[in-house]
Design an enzyme around this catalytic site. Structure first.
Site, PDB file in Angstrom:
ATOM      1  CD  GLU A   1     -16.809 -44.448 -39.199  1.00  0.00           C
ATOM      2  OE1 GLU A   1     -16.363 -45.519 -38.729  1.00  0.00           O
ATOM      3  OE2 GLU A   1     -16.554 -43.348 -38.687  1.00  0.00           O
TER       4      GLU A   1
ATOM      5  CE  LYS B   1      -2.073 -48.415 -29.890  1.00  0.00           C
ATOM      6  NZ  LYS B   1      -1.432 -48.154 -31.197  1.00  0.00           N
ATOM      7  N   PRO B   2      -0.039 -44.238 -30.059  1.00  0.00           N
ATOM      8  CG  PRO B   2       1.760 -43.410 -31.307  1.00  0.00           C
ATOM      9  CD  PRO B   2       1.407 -43.994 -29.964  1.00  0.00           C
TER      10      PRO B   2
ATOM     11  CD  GLU C   1     -14.844 -37.988 -28.362  1.00  0.00           C
ATOM     12  OE1 GLU C   1     -15.565 -37.986 -29.374  1.00  0.00           O
ATOM     13  OE2 GLU C   1     -15.067 -37.273 -27.383  1.00  0.00           O
ATOM     14  CG  LEU C   2     -16.326 -45.138 -29.507  1.00  0.00           C
ATOM     15  CD1 LEU C   2     -17.236 -46.174 -28.886  1.00  0.00           C
ATOM     16  CD2 LEU C   2     -14.872 -45.602 -29.466  1.00  0.00           C
TER      17      LEU C   2
ATOM     18  CD1 TRP D   1      -5.969 -45.645 -38.805  1.00  0.00           C
ATOM     19  CD2 TRP D   1      -6.227 -44.019 -40.330  1.00  0.00           C
ATOM     20  NE1 TRP D   1      -7.130 -45.904 -39.496  1.00  0.00           N
ATOM     21  CE2 TRP D   1      -7.308 -44.928 -40.452  1.00  0.00           C
ATOM     22  CE3 TRP D   1      -6.180 -42.928 -41.200  1.00  0.00           C
ATOM     23  CZ2 TRP D   1      -8.338 -44.769 -41.393  1.00  0.00           C
ATOM     24  CZ3 TRP D   1      -7.194 -42.767 -42.130  1.00  0.00           C
ATOM     25  CH2 TRP D   1      -8.254 -43.684 -42.216  1.00  0.00           C
TER      26      TRP D   1
END
Ligand SMILES: NC(=O)c1ccc[n+]([C@@H]2O[C@H](COP(=O)([O-])OP(=O)(O)OC[C@H]3O[C@@H](n4cnc5c(N)ncnc54)[C@H](O)[C@@H]3O)[C@@H](O)[C@H]2O)c1
Ligand SMILES: O=C[C@H](O)CS(=O)(=O)O
Length: 485
Positions: free
Chosen positions: A387, A182-183, A257-258, A158
């Site tokens: 994070e 799938k957004p 991409e994490l 998002w």
């Protein structure tokens, strides 16, 4: 006029399967909220495994013809898609701010950034080549052909609802793959607007399919369905690892991409004004909700107080509010869970001895978090290892270069790292010692379509953007031609 858009047809509330805008098979919907007001923006279909199967079948049906088109032909369609994104920049940015919250100017920047991948990979499409290999015997020739991977599942987060899609879909299409996107269920409208523009650009039905709704059932089908040859995912390390396990049975290719936990190091010999500009960019872009955001700011003892004071002065001047209001630097956080995590990190830091150095600023509502600078941060605090994904700038003090490198690398993540120094030898030493996929020296901005983007350690696998980005969507076929006598 829907949401004050010039072209309200960009605000679509249905999924896209095989060129057909449709509701979900089960007829369910989910609500999408404006994070600035917590009010509903509308609802989109809550699609499931049945819809996913249909979308995968549509992508498979479109694949042979798309793969056969010339590279120049695919490039021309991508160029047209890019032009439409730029023409509709204001509406795309407004949709993005409405569903994601970032300040409108940043949303415009994301649309330009997102479009830049489409242009870049339109250009790269023409340069997909192969190689010839000197044969071990005179009667043979060996060539390596580059072919598209096939149908790809594209799962995106998002926080950058436009650019995280184009960074994957543009190279996929350029390579000749077809996609099922799938957004995030928090930000489907930006994805659907991209679908409308792709259709207008003339990208054939079924090449791009978009599934809205909750992730689990769609994700399961993307993993289980043998037609899907690759999953490209951007999002948290937790879900990335779950997808990696799920992809193992079908030996699907993966790009991941994490999450990150970027260190931002300020050495005694840094240009402090530049370092403050850099940290503001790196830390507070998208309200701190960026994967490459500085999470830990490490400042050498000799400049600690001076750096703190300059940073605090700038942070105290930041305005928090709806992204649609002019002059706002920090928009709302995406949801309650995000706010709860940020508050937990700050409370934990304060309980363990950190101090708030910036002025107490009232957030304009429960959806907002005011930016804060914390001094006295230490490695036992949650914000050292997790994070934070919010506008919290914790300052850690260090004495030596070795200590800074050890602190910077003391994380299982390795996406981005930044450091500021004017010393040439130190620049190389530190740049080479940092365990990260991307390192910024004397800059807080490292995101561009021309450079490889991606992480090491638990921050991911593969690279996006740049010349290498298209390789993620290509297979090599070694063609041995014998009997040439
Ligand atoms: N490395 C990068 O380039 C990059 C870029 C942007 C964001 N991120 C990371 O993304 C995270 C924030 O995004 P988020 O909260 O949307 O991440 P998330 O992992 O919760 O979700 C990402 C996507 O995965 C979907 N998803 C969730 N569970 C799933 C499942 N079981 N099966 C299939 N799909 C599933 C979500 O619906 C969403 O579309 C942060 O950790 C951030 O660092 C990384
Ligand atoms: O959230 C991380 C993204 O990759 C954003 S950007 O590419 O750095 O703009």
């Amino acid at each position: 006029m829907t949401h004050h858009l010039t072209d309200s047809s960009l605000f679509r509330a249905q999924g896209l399967i095989g060129g057909r805008w449709c509701d979900g098979a089960a007829g369910r919907t989910i609500d999408v909220r404006n994070p600035a007001t917590a009010s509903s923006l509308g609802s989109v279909p809550d699609m499931d495994g049945t819809d996913a199967r249909e979308a995968i079948a549509a992508a498979a049906a479109a694949y042979p013809a798309w793969k056969r088109r010339t590279h120049a032909d695919r490039a021309a369609l991508l160029e047209r898609w890019h032009a439409l994104m730029i023409e509709n920049l204001e509406d795309l940015a407004r949709i993005l701010t409405l569903e994601q919250g970032k300040p409108l100017d940043e949303a415009r920047g994301e649309i330009r950034y997102g479009a830049s991948f489409v242009k870049w990979f339109a250009e790269e499409a023409r340069r997909i080549g192969g190689t010839t290999i000197p044969s071990p015997t005179p009667d043979r020739r060996i060539v390596v052909l580059k072919e598209p991977v096939g149908v790809c599942g594209i799962i995106t987060p998002w926080n950058f609802p436009n650019a995280m899609i184009t960074r994957k879909v543009a190279p996929a299409l350029a390579a000749g793959c077809t996609v099922v996107i799938k957004p995030s269920d928090f930000t489907p409208y930006s994805a659907l607007a991209l679908g409308v523009l792709a259709e207008r650009a003339g990208i054939p039905a079924g090449v791009i399919n978009i599934l809205t709704g909750r992730p689990e059932a769609i994700g399961e089908e993307l993993l289980a369905n043998e037609t899907v040859r690759k999953i490209s995912f951007t999002g948290s390390t937790r879900v990335g690892s779950l997808l990696m396990r799920g992809a193992a049975d079908g030996i699907k290719r993966l790009s991941l991409e994490l999450g990150g936990n970027a260190p931002f190091i300020v050495f005694d010999d840094a240009d402090l004004d530049q370092a403050v500009e850099g940290v503001l960019l790196s830390k507070f872009r998208n309200g701190g909700q960026t994967c490459v955001c500085a999470n830990r700011i490490l400042v050498q003892a000799g400049v600690y107080e001076a750096f703190r004071d300059r940073l605090v002065a700038r942070v105290n001047a930041m305005r928090v509010g709806s992204g649609l209001e002019p002059g706002v630097a920090i928009g709302p956080m995406i949801n309650e869970a995000a706010i709860a995590k940020i508050e937990r990190h700050v409370a934990d830091a304060l309980a363990k001895g950190a101090t708030v150095a910036s002025s107490a600023m009232a957030a304009p509502g429960p959806q907002f978090v005011a930016p804060v600078v914390l001094t006295g941060a230490t490695t036992d605090m949650l914000l050292a290892s997790e994070e934070t994904f919010g506008p919290v700038a914790p300052l850690f003090r260090f004495e030596t270069e070795e200590e800074a490198i050890a602190l910077a690398n003391a994380t299982p993540f390795g996406l981005a790292a930044y450091f500021y120094t004017q010393n040439l030898a130190r620049s190389w030493r530190v740049g080479e010692a940092l365990e990260a996929g991307m390192v910024g020296l004397n800059t807080g901005l490292i995101s561009t379509e021309v450079a490889p983007f991606g992480g090491v350690k638990q921050s991911g696998l593969g690279r996006e953007g740049a010349q290498v980005g298209i390789e993620e969507y290509l297979e090599m076929k070694t063609f041995h031609i014998g009997g040439l006598g």
